[in-house]
Scaffold this motif. Structure first.
Motif, PDB file in Angstrom:
ATOM      1  N   MET A  72       0.865  -1.181  -0.294  1.00 30.44           N
ATOM      2  CA  MET A  72       0.012   0.033  -0.059  1.00 30.44           C
ATOM      3  C   MET A  72       0.894   1.117  -0.025  1.00 30.44           C
ATOM      4  N   ASP A  73       2.046   1.027   0.525  1.00 33.05           N
ATOM      5  CA  ASP A  73       3.126   2.324   0.551  1.00 33.05           C
ATOM      6  C   ASP A  73       3.639   2.559  -0.938  1.00 33.05           C
ATOM      7  N   VAL A  74       3.265   1.796  -1.917  1.00 34.24           N
ATOM      8  CA  VAL A  74       4.084   1.959  -3.246  1.00 34.24           C
ATOM      9  C   VAL A  74       3.240   2.997  -3.877  1.00 34.24           C
ATOM     10  N   ASP A  75       3.947   4.018  -4.414  1.00 32.74           N
ATOM     11  CA  ASP A  75       3.535   5.199  -5.175  1.00 32.74           C
ATOM     12  C   ASP A  75       3.291   4.796  -6.657  1.00 32.74           C
ATOM     13  N   LEU A  76       1.889   4.716  -7.110  1.00 26.62           N
ATOM     14  CA  LEU A  76       1.657   4.248  -8.333  1.00 26.62           C
ATOM     15  C   LEU A  76       1.597   5.135  -9.391  1.00 26.62           C
ATOM     16  N   SER A  77       1.473   6.516  -8.893  1.00 28.73           N
ATOM     17  CA  SER A  77       1.564   7.616  -9.865  1.00 28.73           C
ATOM     18  C   SER A  77       2.582   7.601 -11.161  1.00 28.73           C
ATOM     19  N   PRO A  78       3.600   7.072 -10.818  1.00 25.95           N
ATOM     20  CA  PRO A  78       4.682   7.040 -12.146  1.00 25.95           C
ATOM     21  C   PRO A  78       4.352   6.101 -13.128  1.00 25.95           C
ATOM     22  N   LEU A  79       3.492   4.975 -12.793  1.00 24.38           N
ATOM     23  CA  LEU A  79       3.295   3.910 -13.697  1.00 24.38           C
ATOM     24  C   LEU A  79       2.463   4.179 -14.809  1.00 24.38           C
ATOM     25  N   SER A  81       2.827   6.570 -16.971  1.00 22.28           N
ATOM     26  CA  SER A  81       3.904   7.141 -18.054  1.00 22.28           C
ATOM     27  C   SER A  81       4.792   6.141 -18.371  1.00 22.28           C
ATOM     28  N   MET A  82       4.762   4.917 -18.034  1.00 23.46           N
ATOM     29  CA  MET A  82       5.994   4.057 -18.279  1.00 23.46           C
ATOM     30  C   MET A  82       5.173   2.804 -19.328  1.00 23.46           C
ATOM     31  N   GLU A  83       6.022   2.349 -20.000  1.00 24.80           N
ATOM     32  CA  GLU A  83       5.783   1.037 -20.808  1.00 24.80           C
ATOM     33  C   GLU A  83       5.523  -0.269 -19.999  1.00 24.80           C
ATOM     34  N   LEU A  84       4.981  -1.186 -20.336  1.00 22.47           N
ATOM     35  CA  LEU A  84       4.723  -2.344 -19.443  1.00 22.47           C
ATOM     36  C   LEU A  84       5.889  -2.869 -18.705  1.00 22.47           C
ATOM     37  N   LYS A  85       7.135  -2.927 -19.537  1.00 19.09           N
ATOM     38  CA  LYS A  85       8.386  -3.529 -18.843  1.00 19.09           C
ATOM     39  C   LYS A  85       8.829  -2.682 -17.801  1.00 19.09           C
ATOM     40  N   GLN A  86       8.801  -1.388 -17.923  1.00 16.95           N
ATOM     41  CA  GLN A  86       9.173  -0.372 -16.785  1.00 16.95           C
ATOM     42  C   GLN A  86       8.411  -0.525 -15.676  1.00 16.95           C
ATOM     43  N   GLN A  87       7.054  -0.762 -15.973  1.00 17.56           N
ATOM     44  CA  GLN A  87       6.056  -0.872 -14.689  1.00 17.56           C
ATOM     45  C   GLN A  87       6.355  -2.068 -13.921  1.00 17.56           C
ATOM     46  N   LEU A  88       6.679  -3.299 -14.703  1.00 18.36           N
ATOM     47  CA  LEU A  88       7.178  -4.455 -13.930  1.00 18.36           C
ATOM     48  C   LEU A  88       8.105  -4.364 -13.234  1.00 18.36           C
ATOM     49  N   VAL A  89       9.415  -3.613 -13.630  1.00 18.18           N
ATOM     50  CA  VAL A  89      10.611  -3.476 -13.272  1.00 18.18           C
ATOM     51  C   VAL A  89      10.263  -2.731 -11.742  1.00 18.18           C
ATOM     52  N   TYR A  90       9.508  -1.690 -12.107  1.00 16.56           N
ATOM     53  CA  TYR A  90       9.364  -0.603 -10.892  1.00 16.56           C
ATOM     54  C   TYR A  90       8.594  -1.472  -9.823  1.00 16.56           C
ATOM     55  N   LEU A  91       7.559  -2.141 -10.068  1.00 22.54           N
ATOM     56  CA  LEU A  91       6.849  -2.718  -9.069  1.00 22.54           C
ATOM     57  C   LEU A  91       7.587  -4.001  -8.406  1.00 22.54           C
ATOM     58  N   GLY A 133      -1.979  -9.277  -3.120  1.00 22.84           N
ATOM     59  CA  GLY A 133      -1.267  -7.834  -3.117  1.00 22.84           C
ATOM     60  C   GLY A 133      -0.274  -7.761  -4.207  1.00 22.84           C
ATOM     61  N   ASN A 134      -0.005  -8.920  -5.161  1.00 22.71           N
ATOM     62  CA  ASN A 134       1.058  -8.848  -5.850  1.00 22.71           C
ATOM     63  C   ASN A 134       0.624  -8.264  -7.220  1.00 22.71           C
ATOM     64  N   ARG A 135       0.841  -6.765  -7.433  1.00 25.31           N
ATOM     65  CA  ARG A 135       0.242  -6.205  -8.466  1.00 25.31           C
ATOM     66  C   ARG A 135       1.083  -6.556  -9.805  1.00 25.31           C
ATOM     67  N   ALA A 136       2.527  -7.026  -9.688  1.00 24.79           N
ATOM     68  CA  ALA A 136       3.046  -7.495 -11.000  1.00 24.79           C
ATOM     69  C   ALA A 136       2.527  -8.718 -11.449  1.00 24.79           C
ATOM     70  N   ILE A 137       2.124  -9.671 -10.759  1.00 25.70           N
ATOM     71  CA  ILE A 137       1.366 -10.866 -11.293  1.00 25.70           C
ATOM     72  C   ILE A 137       0.131 -10.437 -11.860  1.00 25.70           C
ATOM     73  N   SER A 138      -0.748  -9.660 -11.210  1.00 26.07           N
ATOM     74  CA  SER A 138      -1.880  -8.931 -11.784  1.00 26.07           C
ATOM     75  C   SER A 138      -1.810  -8.539 -13.141  1.00 26.07           C
ATOM     76  N   MET A 139      -0.651  -7.549 -13.091  1.00 24.33           N
ATOM     77  CA  MET A 139      -0.665  -6.833 -14.570  1.00 24.33           C
ATOM     78  C   MET A 139      -0.252  -7.953 -15.691  1.00 24.33           C
TER      79      MET A 139
END
Length: 144
Positions: A72-79, A81-91, A133-139
């Protein structure tokens, strides 16, 4: 803004969770009885069982709560503007930092120590919580 007052049940559950964290760390899961948890939490044994049907459920609940709270502490706002690969790396980088959190490591050691000799219990209860709660798996599932 006023804060919602906790119910007696919520207060007792929190006391049980705090007692369990302390007892499991100090004595281990195997050496912590539900009677001991009840005494440490200042509640009846029945109250402990009303909230958690077993120690194993309590351990897995503690791990899930810690994971969920950390995610819940993860800031999702940068996601956005990112490509899918960057989103996954971030998460995934955030998930790795959670796994390196000393509190998570401590609780994981307790759980693994308990489940090491009970692989069937680990299979039946652990699989349900891995993806919680694993957003990467959901994505990845949503992108497939």
């Amino acid at each position: 803004m006023t804060e919602k007052k906790k119910t007696r049940s919520e207060i007792k559950r929190e006391a049980i969770v705090e007692a369990a964290k302390h007892a499991f760390h100090e004595f281990g899961v195997h050496n912590t009885s539900m009677d001991k948890l009840a005494a440490m939490a200042g509640v009846s044994k029945r109250t402990v069982y009303n909230h958690f049907e077993s120690k194993e459920v309590l351990v897995m609940s503690l791990l899930s709560d810690l994971w969920r709270q950390s995610m819940m502490d993860v800031d999702l706002s940068p996601l956005a503007s990112m490509e899918l690969k960057q989103q996954l790396v971030y998460l995934l980088s955030h998930e790795i930092s959670i796994l390196n959190n000393p509190a998570y490591i401590d609780l994981s050691k307790v759980a693994f120590g308990h489940y090491f000799y009970r692989p069937e219990e680990a299979k039946s209860s652990g699989g349900k919580n891995v993806e919680t709660g694993n957003r990467a798996i959901s994505m990845v599932r949503a992108a497939a």
